[in-house]
Design a protein around this motif. Structure first.
Motif, PDB file in Angstrom:
ATOM      1  N   THR A  56      -5.606  11.656  -3.071  1.00  0.00           N
ATOM      2  CA  THR A  56      -5.381  10.360  -2.440  1.00  0.00           C
ATOM      3  C   THR A  56      -5.539   9.261  -3.478  1.00  0.00           C
ATOM      4  OG1 THR A  56      -6.263  11.167  -0.329  1.00  0.00           O
ATOM      5  CG2 THR A  56      -6.094   8.782  -0.622  1.00  0.00           C
ATOM      6  N   PHE A  57      -4.514   8.439  -3.577  1.00  0.00           N
ATOM      7  CA  PHE A  57      -4.499   7.323  -4.518  1.00  0.00           C
ATOM      8  C   PHE A  57      -4.848   6.059  -3.738  1.00  0.00           C
ATOM      9  CE2 PHE A  57      -3.870   4.685  -7.857  1.00  0.00           C
ATOM     10  CZ  PHE A  57      -2.667   4.668  -8.557  1.00  0.00           C
ATOM     11  N   SER A  58      -5.838   5.318  -4.218  1.00  0.00           N
ATOM     12  CA  SER A  58      -6.197   4.062  -3.575  1.00  0.00           C
ATOM     13  C   SER A  58      -6.466   3.008  -4.637  1.00  0.00           C
ATOM     14  CB  SER A  58      -7.428   4.241  -2.680  1.00  0.00           C
ATOM     15  OG  SER A  58      -8.545   4.646  -3.437  1.00  0.00           O
ATOM     16  N   LYS A  59      -6.562   1.775  -4.208  1.00  0.00           N
ATOM     17  CA  LYS A  59      -6.793   0.671  -5.144  1.00  0.00           C
ATOM     18  C   LYS A  59      -7.685  -0.367  -4.507  1.00  0.00           C
ATOM     19  CE  LYS A  59      -2.399  -1.467  -3.818  1.00  0.00           C
ATOM     20  NZ  LYS A  59      -2.864  -2.692  -3.180  1.00  0.00           N
ATOM     21  N   ASP A  60      -8.351  -1.113  -5.349  1.00  0.00           N
ATOM     22  CA  ASP A  60      -9.144  -2.261  -4.920  1.00  0.00           C
ATOM     23  C   ASP A  60      -8.640  -3.448  -5.716  1.00  0.00           C
ATOM     24  OD1 ASP A  60     -11.064  -4.245  -4.525  1.00  0.00           O
ATOM     25  OD2 ASP A  60     -12.666  -2.778  -4.243  1.00  0.00           O
ATOM     26  N   SER A 103       0.800  -1.222   0.000  1.00  0.00           N
ATOM     27  CA  SER A 103       0.000   0.000   0.000  1.00  0.00           C
ATOM     28  C   SER A 103       0.832   1.271   0.000  1.00  0.00           C
ATOM     29  CB  SER A 103      -0.917   0.007   1.226  1.00  0.00           C
ATOM     30  OG  SER A 103      -0.154  -0.095   2.405  1.00  0.00           O
ATOM     31  N   SER A 104       2.114   1.146  -0.287  1.00  0.00           N
ATOM     32  CA  SER A 104       2.952   2.349  -0.304  1.00  0.00           C
ATOM     33  C   SER A 104       2.497   3.291  -1.397  1.00  0.00           C
ATOM     34  CB  SER A 104       4.414   1.954  -0.551  1.00  0.00           C
ATOM     35  OG  SER A 104       4.895   1.120   0.459  1.00  0.00           O
ATOM     36  N   THR A 105       2.326   4.549  -1.039  1.00  0.00           N
ATOM     37  CA  THR A 105       1.905   5.552  -2.016  1.00  0.00           C
ATOM     38  C   THR A 105       2.933   6.666  -2.121  1.00  0.00           C
ATOM     39  OG1 THR A 105       0.588   6.610  -0.273  1.00  0.00           O
ATOM     40  CG2 THR A 105      -0.583   5.156  -1.787  1.00  0.00           C
ATOM     41  N   PHE A 106       2.947   7.297  -3.263  1.00  0.00           N
ATOM     42  CA  PHE A 106       3.888   8.364  -3.559  1.00  0.00           C
ATOM     43  C   PHE A 106       3.109   9.479  -4.243  1.00  0.00           C
ATOM     44  CE2 PHE A 106       7.398   5.431  -2.850  1.00  0.00           C
ATOM     45  CZ  PHE A 106       6.819   4.211  -3.163  1.00  0.00           C
ATOM     46  N   TYR A 107       3.439  10.721  -3.907  1.00  0.00           N
ATOM     47  CA  TYR A 107       2.725  11.855  -4.476  1.00  0.00           C
ATOM     48  C   TYR A 107       3.678  12.937  -4.927  1.00  0.00           C
ATOM     49  CZ  TYR A 107      -1.359   9.802  -2.194  1.00  0.00           C
ATOM     50  OH  TYR A 107      -2.364   8.942  -1.805  1.00  0.00           O
ATOM     51  N   ALA A 108       3.280  13.627  -5.985  1.00  0.00           N
ATOM     52  CA  ALA A 108       3.983  14.848  -6.364  1.00  0.00           C
ATOM     53  C   ALA A 108       3.726  15.904  -5.293  1.00  0.00           C
ATOM     54  CB  ALA A 108       3.482  15.335  -7.723  1.00  0.00           C
ATOM     55  N   ASP A 109       4.692  16.761  -5.080  1.00  0.00           N
ATOM     56  CA  ASP A 109       4.534  17.801  -4.056  1.00  0.00           C
ATOM     57  C   ASP A 109       3.319  18.684  -4.329  1.00  0.00           C
ATOM     58  OD1 ASP A 109       8.111  18.391  -3.595  1.00  0.00           O
ATOM     59  OD2 ASP A 109       6.757  16.920  -2.695  1.00  0.00           O
TER      60      ASP A 109
END
Length: 123
Positions: free
Chosen positions: A69-73, A56-62
């Protein structure tokens, strides 16, 4: 081969929210990274957010951190990008992508792309 289809774009006013979806079909490798990128007129496609399919590691542009919010199913093979407090500078075509490259923020780490969905934020 993986196919990606984005949906959920539209025209909203500044401060509003949108949720983008990405439907994935085909064979998903566990080591895939999943990314959202965007491209505004006259600009290069830029990284927005990424997530590992395994974990579940997420990364975002500043520029979107704290607002998107990025999520997945995994069970539904779906990706979501919740976008809050939208700004006119968020206006772009948004693409989801999958790939095995080592750097999730680089376009060349992804080799499967959707067709994109337009997001327009008016001031």
């Amino acid at each position: 081969q993986v196919q990606l289809v984005e949906s959920g774009g539209g025209l909203v006013q500044a401060g509003a929210s949108l949720r983008l979806s990405c439907t994935i079909s085909g064979r998903i490798l566990l080591d895939y990274s999943m990314g959202w990128f965007r491209q505004a007129p006259g600009k290069e496609r830029e990284f927005v957010a990424a997530i590992r399919w395994r974990g579940s590691s997420t990364f975002y542009a500043d520029s979107v951190k704290g607002r998107f919010t990025f999520s997945k199913d995994n069970a539904k093979n779906m990706l979501y990008l919740q976008m809050n407090s939208l700004k006119p500078e968020d206006t772009a075509v948004y693409y989801c992508a999958t790939g095995l490259g080592p750097d999730v923020q680089r376009r060349d780490s992804y080799n499967n792309w959707g067709q994109g969905t337009q997001v327009t934020v008016s001031s």
